[in-house]
Design an enzyme around this catalytic site. Structure first.
Site, short mmCIF file in Angstrom:
data_model
loop_
_atom_site.label_atom_id
_atom_site.label_comp_id
_atom_site.label_asym_id
_atom_site.label_seq_id
_atom_site.Cartn_x
_atom_site.Cartn_y
_atom_site.Cartn_z
N GLU A 268 0.82 -1.42 0.21
CA GLU A 268 0.04 0.00 -0.01
C GLU A 268 0.92 1.17 -0.21
OE1 GLU A 268 -3.05 0.22 -0.79
OE2 GLU A 268 -3.73 -2.08 -0.55
N TYR B 269 -6.68 6.65 3.72
CA TYR B 269 -6.88 5.48 2.58
C TYR B 269 -6.07 4.09 3.31
CZ TYR B 269 -5.53 2.30 -1.08
OH TYR B 269 -5.04 1.35 -1.42
N ASP C 158 -9.52 6.03 -2.84
CA ASP C 158 -8.53 6.39 -3.36
C ASP C 158 -8.78 6.92 -4.90
OD1 ASP C 158 -9.47 4.58 -5.15
OD2 ASP C 158 -7.18 3.61 -5.48
#
Length: 346
Positions: free
Chosen positions: A33, A116, A134
């Site tokens: 991520e 996020y 996102d």
DNA sequence: AAGCCGGGGTC
DNA sequence: GACCCAGGCTT
């Protein structure tokens, strides 16, 4: 059929086989991520393999030197991600006994992790019902629901987060979150999406009202400024050169570069030569200067264009400080410097 | 709320 | 050239 079912059916058929989709280990999901923030999958994937290979556990990452982490990150950009990643690894090891936090609230405490990323990790690894928003989700939802609130405004962020949280499948938040992002990336693309094969083609408000091209709405753009960089590439008789670490604020923090002389306007030979003479390392030495690149190398960052000259300074004496040129590739450098080092025949 | 932070890709 | 990318931090 409800929103989630349509979406997940599409995902089941169209999802890519990506390396981080075969694990629920929060350390690996976290790595993926962070690497993928503002970064396309094709660009980030080699770095995911490199990091999981060189740092298989959070302990390996925590025990590394920051310089080694930056070196592995070299070329990916947004280097604060690497520094924060390293900081958070040490925090997990030293403060949490190496146990990865397992709730949205606690994951959010990691440096470099915002709404996020905390939502992504909490849902994918721990099945917490926290919707991700996102760039892909902003685009898909703004179009399907015809929302014209600017996505980079505070009201917009709240509105889209609330909508995503309302839509998320509470029985399978991990799948839903990955599905909506994949949908935005592969089907609801920024330019020229093929709406004829979209599962939402009968209900999409943007398609109905011919607003695909104008959604999502985004507030202005940051203007790009020009800068004029002169890198001083010193080559001494004993095959040393000078690299400096960038400190303080600004771009490329903690990375290395050749001594930099920044000018207000494009520099001239005489202009630069007089400034080179004032460098401490060359005090009272004889040297020869020549320009490496005939035309400026224009390196484009998101809000700066760097008009760059490399000046080769040959010194017919030994210098004491500096690094051995043979070791130059050990240092983490911005890609602008790295490309020069690769091309220049030292 | 606005500005800053990379590098690579598409159109 | 303009825009985008599994955003977040600082001011």
């Amino acid at each position: 059929m409800n929103f989630s079912t349509k979406l997940i059916n599409w995902y089941t058929v169209n999802k890519r086989d990506l390396p981080w989709r075969s694990t629920n280990n929060p350390y690996y999901i976290w790595l993926s991520e962070i690497i993928l923030q503002q970064t396309q999958v094709v660009q980030g994937t080699p770095y995911y393999h490199a990091f999981t290979s060189q740092f298989p556990t959070v302990f390996d990452l925590a025990n590394a030197n920051e310089e080694d982490v930056l070196k592995l990150w070299q070329g990916l950009g947004y280097y604060s991600r690497a520094r924060n990643l390293h900081w958070s690894a040490k925090y997990i090891v030293n403060e949490l006994d190496g146990v990865f936090p397992d709730t949205y609230k606690d994951i959010l405490k990691l440096k470099g992790v915002g709404d996020y990323t905390a939502s992504a990790i909490a849902s994918i690894c721990f099945n917490e019902v926290t919707a991700v928003v996102d760039g892909n989700v902003y685009r898909a939802l703004s179009r399907i629901f015809g929302i014209e609130t600017p996505i980079n405004s505070t009201p917009g962020q709240k509105e889209f987060k609330a909508l995503a949280q309302q839509l998320i499948d509470k029985q399978q938040p991990a799948i839903f979150n990955q599905a909506i992002m994949e949908f935005g990336a592969r089907q609801c693309k920024p330019k020229n999406p093929d709406c004829s094969v979209c599962p939402f083609k009968t209900s999409c408000l943007a398609l109905k009202e011919n607003k695909i091209a104008v959604l999502p709405v985004k507030l202005k753009k940051t203007k790009v400024t020009k800068k004029y960089f002169n890198f001083i590439v010193i080559i001494s008789k004993n095959e040393k050169t000078i690299l400096e670490q960038r400190i303080g604020s600004g771009i490329w923090q903690n990375l290395y570069q050749f001594p930099l002389i920044e000018t207000e306007k494009p520099s001239t030979y005489n202009n630069i030569k007089s400034k080179i003479e004032n460098l401490d390392v060359l005090a009272d030495m004889n040297f020869d200067v020549h320009l490496y690149n005939d035309t400026d190398i224009i390196h484009k960052l998101s809000h700066q264009h760097l008009y760059t000259k490399f000046w080769i300074v040959s010194v017919d004496e030994c210098i004491e400080n500096g690094i051995d040129i043979s070791n130059i590739k050990d240092y983490p450098v911005p890609i602008l410097i790295g490309n020069f080092i690769d091309k220049f025949n030292f």
